[in-house]
Scaffold this motif. Structure first.
Motif, PDB file in Angstrom:
ATOM      1  N   ILE A 244     -62.671 -42.586  50.714  1.00 25.22           N
ATOM      2  CA  ILE A 244     -62.053 -44.033  50.684  1.00 25.22           C
ATOM      3  C   ILE A 244     -60.977 -44.649  51.649  1.00 25.22           C
ATOM      4  O   ILE A 244     -60.083 -44.099  50.939  1.00 25.22           O
ATOM      5  N   LEU A 245     -61.605 -45.636  52.507  1.00 26.01           N
ATOM      6  CA  LEU A 245     -60.529 -45.763  53.473  1.00 26.01           C
ATOM      7  C   LEU A 245     -59.356 -46.613  52.640  1.00 26.01           C
ATOM      8  O   LEU A 245     -59.606 -47.229  52.213  1.00 26.01           O
ATOM      9  N   ASP A 246     -58.554 -45.814  52.995  1.00 21.68           N
ATOM     10  CA  ASP A 246     -56.938 -46.559  52.453  1.00 21.68           C
ATOM     11  C   ASP A 246     -55.956 -46.640  53.470  1.00 21.68           C
ATOM     12  O   ASP A 246     -55.658 -46.466  54.339  1.00 21.68           O
ATOM     13  N   GLU A 247     -55.849 -48.550  54.086  1.00 24.62           N
ATOM     14  CA  GLU A 247     -55.858 -49.466  55.165  1.00 24.62           C
ATOM     15  C   GLU A 247     -54.643 -49.461  54.575  1.00 24.62           C
ATOM     16  O   GLU A 247     -53.297 -49.691  56.280  1.00 24.62           O
ATOM     17  N   HIS A 248     -53.762 -49.184  53.650  1.00 25.74           N
ATOM     18  CA  HIS A 248     -52.081 -48.841  54.110  1.00 25.74           C
ATOM     19  C   HIS A 248     -50.940 -47.854  54.523  1.00 25.74           C
ATOM     20  O   HIS A 248     -50.372 -48.231  55.548  1.00 25.74           O
TER      21      HIS A 248
END
Length: 131
Positions: free
Chosen positions: A10-14
């Motif tokens: 799951i991409l975590d943009e932070h």
């Protein structure tokens, strides 16, 4: 403590990385870090916005990191397998580590069990344990 492994990262943009798993205390993400991938243990809550508690460096192979996390049982195993550097000062200790004593033997900063020696020349941990 129960760990939930994600079927797909799951991409975590932070953090600009990918969350692979989560448990009661941490989220486990990989991020690009120079010539390595760094797997980080990010605490839940506000503390996880600014830092991480534990980290392990792997070669630049996202699938290998995914496999190491998929096989890892953080409730009984201190650290995942396959890493070659621990950049954080503290060693993670699993809450039920006594259930896997052979897995949780002392390791050097390069991930090798101290009893087996280290693949890295001049490992500082082996120098401290030498007779």
């Amino acid at each position: 403590m129960t760990v939930q492994h994600h079927p797909e990262p799951i991409l975590d943009e932070h953090w600009e990385g990918y969350e692979l798993a989560v448990d009661d205390t941490h989220r486990y993400l990989w991020i690009w870090q120079g010539f390595n991938i760094r797997l980080i243990a990010v605490p839940h809550g506000e503390a996880g916005q600014w830092g991480y508690d534990h980290a392990w460096c792997y070669p630049r192979d996202p699938e290998a990191v995914q496999e190491a996390v998929d096989e890892w049982h953080p409730d009984i195993e201190d650290e995942p397998s396959g890493w070659h550097k621990r950049p954080t000062a503290s060693v993670r200790r699993a809450p039920r580590r006594d259930e896997a004593p052979s897995y949780n033997r002392p390791r050097c900063v390069h991930g090798c069990y101290l009893h087996d020696g280290c693949r890295t020349i001049n490992c500082p941990d082996l120098e401290r344990t030498a007779p």
